[in-house]
Scaffold this motif. Structure first.
Motif, PDB file in Angstrom:
ATOM      1  N   LEU A 130      29.545 -20.927  29.824  1.00 22.28           N
ATOM      2  CA  LEU A 130      28.281 -21.873  29.895  1.00 22.28           C
ATOM      3  C   LEU A 130      27.780 -21.990  28.597  1.00 22.28           C
ATOM      4  N   GLU A 131      27.732 -21.173  27.750  1.00 19.53           N
ATOM      5  CA  GLU A 131      27.093 -21.229  26.444  1.00 19.53           C
ATOM      6  C   GLU A 131      27.777 -22.025  25.620  1.00 19.53           C
TER       7      GLU A 131
ATOM      8  N   ASP B 115      27.753 -25.895  26.999  1.00 19.86           N
ATOM      9  CA  ASP B 115      26.521 -26.355  27.173  1.00 19.86           C
ATOM     10  C   ASP B 115      26.233 -26.958  25.337  1.00 19.86           C
TER      11      ASP B 115
ATOM     12  N   ILE C  90      28.382 -28.347  34.228  1.00 19.79           N
ATOM     13  CA  ILE C  90      27.477 -28.801  33.341  1.00 19.79           C
ATOM     14  C   ILE C  90      27.150 -30.307  33.407  1.00 19.79           C
TER      15      ILE C  90
ATOM     16  N   HIS D 192      21.221 -30.182  37.346  1.00 18.79           N
ATOM     17  CA  HIS D 192      21.687 -28.855  37.187  1.00 18.79           C
ATOM     18  C   HIS D 192      20.547 -27.785  36.594  1.00 18.79           C
TER      19      HIS D 192
ATOM     20  N   THR E   4      20.722 -24.153  31.546  1.00 17.90           N
ATOM     21  CA  THR E   4      21.850 -23.332  31.345  1.00 17.90           C
ATOM     22  C   THR E   4      21.380 -21.970  30.675  1.00 17.90           C
TER      23      THR E   4
ATOM     24  N   ARG F  23      20.700 -19.856  33.773  1.00 24.12           N
ATOM     25  CA  ARG F  23      21.988 -19.472  34.523  1.00 24.12           C
ATOM     26  C   ARG F  23      22.332 -18.156  33.715  1.00 24.12           C
TER      27      ARG F  23
END
Length: 288
Positions: free
Chosen positions: A219-220, A223, A247, A262, A265, A268
Protein backbone atom coordinates in the motif's frame (compact mmCIF):
# COMPACT_ATOMS: atom_id res chain seq x y z
CA UNK A 1 -25.78 -9.12 6.13
CA UNK A 2 -23.98 -8.10 2.93
CA UNK A 3 -26.94 -9.41 0.89
CA UNK A 4 -29.27 -7.11 2.87
CA UNK A 5 -26.90 -4.16 2.35
CA UNK A 6 -26.80 -4.90 -1.37
CA UNK A 7 -30.61 -4.95 -1.54
CA UNK A 8 -30.90 -1.68 0.39
CA UNK A 9 -28.27 -0.04 -1.81
CA UNK A 10 -30.00 -1.12 -5.01
CA UNK A 11 -33.35 0.08 -3.65
CA UNK A 12 -31.89 3.51 -2.82
CA UNK A 13 -30.25 3.88 -6.20
CA UNK A 14 -33.42 2.72 -7.96
CA UNK A 15 -35.33 5.43 -6.07
CA UNK A 16 -32.84 8.03 -7.29
CA UNK A 17 -33.24 6.71 -10.81
CA UNK A 18 -37.02 7.03 -10.54
CA UNK A 19 -36.72 10.56 -9.16
CA UNK A 20 -34.73 11.60 -12.18
CA UNK A 21 -37.25 9.88 -14.43
CA UNK A 22 -40.05 11.86 -12.78
CA UNK A 23 -38.12 15.07 -13.27
CA UNK A 24 -37.76 14.36 -16.98
CA UNK A 25 -41.21 12.94 -17.74
CA UNK A 26 -43.47 13.19 -14.70
CA UNK A 27 -45.32 10.07 -13.47
CA UNK A 28 -44.89 8.25 -16.75
CA UNK A 29 -41.18 9.09 -16.72
CA UNK A 30 -40.86 7.68 -13.20
CA UNK A 31 -42.57 4.44 -14.28
CA UNK A 32 -40.31 4.09 -17.29
CA UNK A 33 -37.28 4.79 -15.07
CA UNK A 34 -38.46 2.09 -12.64
CA UNK A 35 -38.73 -0.48 -15.42
CA UNK A 36 -35.34 0.51 -16.79
CA UNK A 37 -33.78 0.37 -13.30
CA UNK A 38 -35.27 -3.09 -12.66
CA UNK A 39 -33.87 -4.35 -15.94
CA UNK A 40 -30.50 -2.76 -15.18
CA UNK A 41 -30.36 -4.30 -11.71
CA UNK A 42 -31.06 -7.74 -13.17
CA UNK A 43 -28.52 -7.25 -15.94
CA UNK A 44 -25.90 -5.81 -13.57
CA UNK A 45 -26.26 -8.76 -11.17
CA UNK A 46 -25.35 -11.22 -13.92
CA UNK A 47 -23.03 -9.14 -16.08
CA UNK A 48 -21.50 -6.25 -14.11
CA UNK A 49 -18.18 -8.10 -13.74
CA UNK A 50 -17.88 -8.54 -17.51
CA UNK A 51 -18.75 -4.89 -18.05
CA UNK A 52 -16.03 -3.65 -15.69
CA UNK A 53 -13.37 -5.98 -17.09
CA UNK A 54 -14.25 -4.81 -20.60
CA UNK A 55 -14.01 -1.16 -19.51
CA UNK A 56 -10.38 -1.71 -18.60
CA UNK A 57 -9.53 -3.99 -21.55
CA UNK A 58 -8.50 -6.71 -19.08
CA UNK A 59 -6.91 -9.83 -20.59
CA UNK A 60 -7.29 -13.23 -18.99
CA UNK A 61 -4.02 -14.99 -18.20
CA UNK A 62 -2.89 -18.42 -17.02
CA UNK A 63 0.28 -20.08 -15.76
CA UNK A 64 1.70 -20.10 -19.28
CA UNK A 65 1.35 -16.36 -19.87
CA UNK A 66 1.89 -15.05 -16.30
CA UNK A 67 3.28 -17.92 -14.18
CA UNK A 68 4.39 -15.98 -11.08
CA UNK A 69 1.27 -13.83 -10.79
CA UNK A 70 -1.12 -16.72 -11.44
CA UNK A 71 0.81 -19.01 -9.11
CA UNK A 72 0.52 -16.52 -6.25
CA UNK A 73 -3.24 -16.14 -6.73
CA UNK A 74 -3.72 -19.91 -6.83
CA UNK A 75 -1.74 -20.44 -3.62
CA UNK A 76 -3.69 -17.70 -1.87
CA UNK A 77 -7.02 -19.16 -3.01
CA UNK A 78 -5.97 -22.53 -1.58
CA UNK A 79 -5.05 -20.87 1.73
CA UNK A 80 -8.43 -19.13 1.79
CA UNK A 81 -10.23 -22.41 0.95
CA UNK A 82 -12.02 -20.85 -2.01
CA UNK A 83 -12.22 -21.50 -5.76
CA UNK A 84 -9.50 -19.92 -7.88
CA UNK A 85 -11.02 -16.83 -9.51
CA UNK A 86 -10.50 -15.95 -13.15
CA UNK A 87 -7.22 -14.03 -13.32
CA UNK A 88 -6.74 -10.94 -15.48
CA UNK A 89 -4.04 -8.39 -16.31
CA UNK A 90 -4.70 -4.78 -17.27
CA UNK A 91 -2.09 -3.13 -19.45
CA UNK A 92 -1.66 0.06 -17.44
CA UNK A 93 1.45 1.56 -15.78
CA UNK A 94 -0.48 2.69 -12.70
CA UNK A 95 -0.01 0.07 -9.94
CA UNK A 96 -3.49 -1.05 -8.92
CA UNK A 97 -5.84 -4.03 -8.66
CA UNK A 98 -9.48 -4.93 -8.14
CA UNK A 99 -11.80 -7.91 -7.75
CA UNK A 100 -15.21 -8.39 -9.31
CA UNK A 101 -17.97 -11.00 -9.59
CA UNK A 102 -21.21 -11.92 -7.87
CA UNK A 103 -19.88 -14.82 -5.75
CA UNK A 104 -16.85 -17.06 -5.17
CA UNK A 105 -17.77 -19.34 -8.06
CA UNK A 106 -18.10 -16.44 -10.52
CA UNK A 107 -15.32 -14.09 -9.51
CA UNK A 108 -12.30 -12.48 -11.12
CA UNK A 109 -9.24 -10.57 -9.97
CA UNK A 110 -7.32 -8.10 -12.09
CA UNK A 111 -3.95 -6.45 -11.56
CA UNK A 112 -2.24 -3.85 -13.69
CA UNK A 113 1.08 -4.47 -15.39
CA UNK A 114 2.44 -1.60 -13.32
CA UNK A 115 1.53 -3.39 -10.09
CA UNK A 116 3.04 -6.71 -11.14
CA UNK A 117 6.30 -5.08 -12.27
CA UNK A 118 6.70 -2.88 -9.21
CA UNK A 119 5.94 -5.17 -6.27
CA UNK A 120 7.92 -7.98 -4.71
CA UNK A 121 6.26 -11.44 -4.57
CA UNK A 122 5.40 -10.82 -0.91
CA UNK A 123 3.80 -7.46 -1.62
CA UNK A 124 1.91 -8.81 -4.62
CA UNK A 125 0.62 -11.65 -2.41
CA UNK A 126 -0.61 -9.09 0.11
CA UNK A 127 -2.50 -7.14 -2.55
CA UNK A 128 -4.09 -10.18 -4.16
CA UNK A 129 -5.02 -11.58 -0.74
CA UNK A 130 -6.86 -8.30 -0.11
CA UNK A 131 -8.79 -8.81 -3.36
CA UNK A 132 -9.63 -12.42 -2.46
CA UNK A 133 -10.95 -11.15 0.89
CA UNK A 134 -13.34 -8.87 -1.01
CA UNK A 135 -14.61 -11.93 -2.88
CA UNK A 136 -15.04 -13.99 0.30
CA UNK A 137 -16.93 -11.10 1.93
CA UNK A 138 -19.14 -10.80 -1.19
CA UNK A 139 -18.13 -7.16 -1.42
CA UNK A 140 -17.57 -7.58 -5.14
CA UNK A 141 -21.28 -8.02 -5.85
CA UNK A 142 -22.12 -4.70 -4.22
CA UNK A 143 -19.10 -2.91 -5.64
CA UNK A 144 -19.58 -3.93 -9.26
CA UNK A 145 -23.36 -3.47 -9.31
CA UNK A 146 -22.98 -0.08 -7.63
CA UNK A 147 -20.46 0.98 -10.25
CA UNK A 148 -22.91 0.10 -13.03
CA UNK A 149 -25.97 1.79 -11.49
CA UNK A 150 -24.07 4.88 -10.28
CA UNK A 151 -22.78 5.44 -13.80
CA UNK A 152 -26.31 5.16 -15.17
CA UNK A 153 -27.66 7.65 -12.60
CA UNK A 154 -24.98 10.16 -13.58
CA UNK A 155 -25.86 9.80 -17.26
CA UNK A 156 -29.59 10.21 -16.58
CA UNK A 157 -28.87 13.26 -14.41
CA UNK A 158 -26.96 14.85 -17.28
CA UNK A 159 -29.91 14.05 -19.54
CA UNK A 160 -32.27 15.78 -17.09
CA UNK A 161 -30.01 18.81 -16.93
CA UNK A 162 -29.80 19.03 -20.72
CA UNK A 163 -33.55 18.91 -21.26
CA UNK A 164 -34.46 21.15 -18.33
CA UNK A 165 -36.80 18.68 -16.68
CA UNK A 166 -40.55 18.62 -16.28
CA UNK A 167 -41.88 22.08 -15.44
CA UNK A 168 -44.49 20.58 -13.15
CA UNK A 169 -41.70 19.02 -11.12
CA UNK A 170 -39.86 22.24 -10.38
CA UNK A 171 -38.78 23.51 -13.78
CA UNK A 172 -35.23 24.27 -14.71
CA UNK A 173 -34.16 24.96 -11.11
CA UNK A 174 -35.44 21.57 -10.01
CA UNK A 175 -33.71 19.94 -12.95
CA UNK A 176 -30.39 21.53 -12.05
CA UNK A 177 -30.75 20.67 -8.35
CA UNK A 178 -31.66 17.03 -8.92
CA UNK A 179 -29.13 16.61 -11.72
CA UNK A 180 -26.42 17.64 -9.24
CA UNK A 181 -27.75 16.02 -6.06
CA UNK A 182 -28.78 12.61 -7.44
CA UNK A 183 -25.36 11.46 -8.67
CA UNK A 184 -23.79 13.06 -5.59
CA UNK A 185 -26.09 11.07 -3.29
CA UNK A 186 -25.38 7.87 -5.20
CA UNK A 187 -21.67 8.59 -4.96
CA UNK A 188 -21.80 9.24 -1.22
CA UNK A 189 -23.46 5.87 -0.57
CA UNK A 190 -20.93 4.20 -2.84
CA UNK A 191 -17.97 5.87 -1.14
CA UNK A 192 -19.07 5.28 2.45
CA UNK A 193 -19.60 1.56 1.83
CA UNK A 194 -16.27 1.30 0.03
CA UNK A 195 -14.25 2.82 2.89
CA UNK A 196 -15.72 0.42 5.45
CA UNK A 197 -15.11 -2.58 3.25
CA UNK A 198 -11.51 -1.64 2.49
CA UNK A 199 -10.56 -1.92 6.16
CA UNK A 200 -12.36 -5.27 6.39
CA UNK A 201 -10.61 -6.57 3.26
CA UNK A 202 -7.25 -5.41 4.61
CA UNK A 203 -7.79 -7.52 7.73
CA UNK A 204 -9.05 -10.49 5.72
CA UNK A 205 -6.18 -10.21 3.26
CA UNK A 206 -3.65 -10.15 6.08
CA UNK A 207 -5.13 -13.40 7.41
CA UNK A 208 -5.07 -15.06 3.99
CA UNK A 209 -1.47 -14.17 3.09
CA UNK A 210 -0.21 -14.66 6.66
CA UNK A 211 1.61 -11.35 7.14
CA UNK A 212 -0.07 -7.93 7.42
CA UNK A 213 3.23 -6.20 6.64
CA UNK A 214 3.22 -7.51 3.06
CA UNK A 215 0.04 -5.57 2.34
CA UNK A 216 1.21 -2.56 4.40
CA UNK A 217 4.41 -2.33 2.37
CA UNK A 218 2.50 -2.73 -0.90
CA UNK A 219 0.00 0.00 0.00
CA UNK A 220 2.82 2.39 0.85
CA UNK A 221 4.54 1.82 -2.48
CA UNK A 222 1.33 1.89 -4.54
CA UNK A 223 0.17 5.11 -2.90
CA UNK A 224 3.49 6.81 -3.52
CA UNK A 225 3.50 5.71 -7.17
CA UNK A 226 -0.12 6.81 -7.67
CA UNK A 227 0.69 10.31 -6.36
CA UNK A 228 3.55 10.92 -8.77
CA UNK A 229 2.47 8.77 -11.73
CA UNK A 230 0.45 9.48 -14.85
CA UNK A 231 -3.36 9.42 -14.52
CA UNK A 232 -5.27 6.22 -15.23
CA UNK A 233 -7.17 7.31 -18.34
CA UNK A 234 -9.60 4.39 -18.27
CA UNK A 235 -10.52 5.17 -14.64
CA UNK A 236 -10.87 8.87 -15.40
CA UNK A 237 -13.33 7.96 -18.15
CA UNK A 238 -15.27 5.66 -15.75
CA UNK A 239 -15.08 7.36 -12.32
CA UNK A 240 -18.01 5.32 -10.97
CA UNK A 241 -15.62 2.33 -10.81
CA UNK A 242 -12.96 4.09 -8.71
CA UNK A 243 -14.15 2.51 -5.45
CA UNK A 244 -13.38 -0.98 -6.76
CA UNK A 245 -9.60 -0.52 -6.80
CA UNK A 246 -7.28 -1.14 -3.87
CA UNK A 247 -6.04 2.46 -4.18
CA UNK A 248 -8.08 5.31 -5.66
CA UNK A 249 -7.13 5.29 -9.38
CA UNK A 250 -8.25 8.88 -9.90
CA UNK A 251 -5.64 10.32 -7.55
CA UNK A 252 -3.46 9.19 -4.66
CA UNK A 253 -4.62 11.72 -2.10
CA UNK A 254 -7.63 10.13 -0.43
CA UNK A 255 -8.58 11.15 3.09
CA UNK A 256 -11.14 9.72 5.48
CA UNK A 257 -13.83 12.27 4.69
CA UNK A 258 -17.30 12.08 3.20
CA UNK A 259 -16.07 12.41 -0.38
CA UNK A 260 -13.26 9.82 -0.30
CA UNK A 261 -13.67 6.56 -2.17
CA UNK A 262 -10.96 5.00 0.00
CA UNK A 263 -9.64 5.41 3.54
CA UNK A 264 -6.41 7.35 3.91
CA UNK A 265 -3.58 4.97 3.07
CA UNK A 266 -1.63 5.99 6.17
CA UNK A 267 -4.58 4.91 8.34
CA UNK A 268 -4.80 1.56 6.60
CA UNK A 269 -1.07 0.97 7.05
CA UNK A 270 -1.31 1.88 10.74
CA UNK A 271 -4.09 -0.68 11.25
CA UNK A 272 -2.10 -3.37 9.46
CA UNK A 273 0.96 -2.65 11.61
CA UNK A 274 -1.17 -3.09 14.71
CA UNK A 275 -2.33 -6.46 13.38
CA UNK A 276 1.28 -7.47 12.66
CA UNK A 277 2.44 -6.52 16.14
CA UNK A 278 -0.45 -8.38 17.76
CA UNK A 279 0.29 -11.47 15.67
CA UNK A 280 4.06 -11.23 16.05
CA UNK A 281 4.59 -10.92 12.30
CA UNK A 282 6.07 -7.43 12.14
CA UNK A 283 9.22 -8.94 10.60
CA UNK A 284 8.48 -9.81 6.98
CA UNK A 285 9.28 -13.38 6.03
CA UNK A 286 9.69 -14.48 2.38
CA UNK A 287 6.75 -15.61 0.26
CA UNK A 288 6.71 -19.33 -0.37
Amino acid sequence: MNTLKTFMLLAAMTALFMGLGYLIGGASGAMIAFLVAAAMNFFAYWNSDKIVLRMYSAKRVDETTAPNYVGIVKQLAARANMPVPAIYIIDNPQPNAFATGRNEENAAVAATTGLIRMLSPEELAGVMAHELAHIKNRDTLTMTVTATIAGAISMLANFALFFGGNRNAGGAIGAIALAILAPMAAGLVQMAISRTREYSADRGGAEICGNPMWLASALERIDEAARRGAPNEAAEANPATAHMFIINPLNGQGRDNLFSTHPATANRIAELRKLAEAAGTAQRRPWS
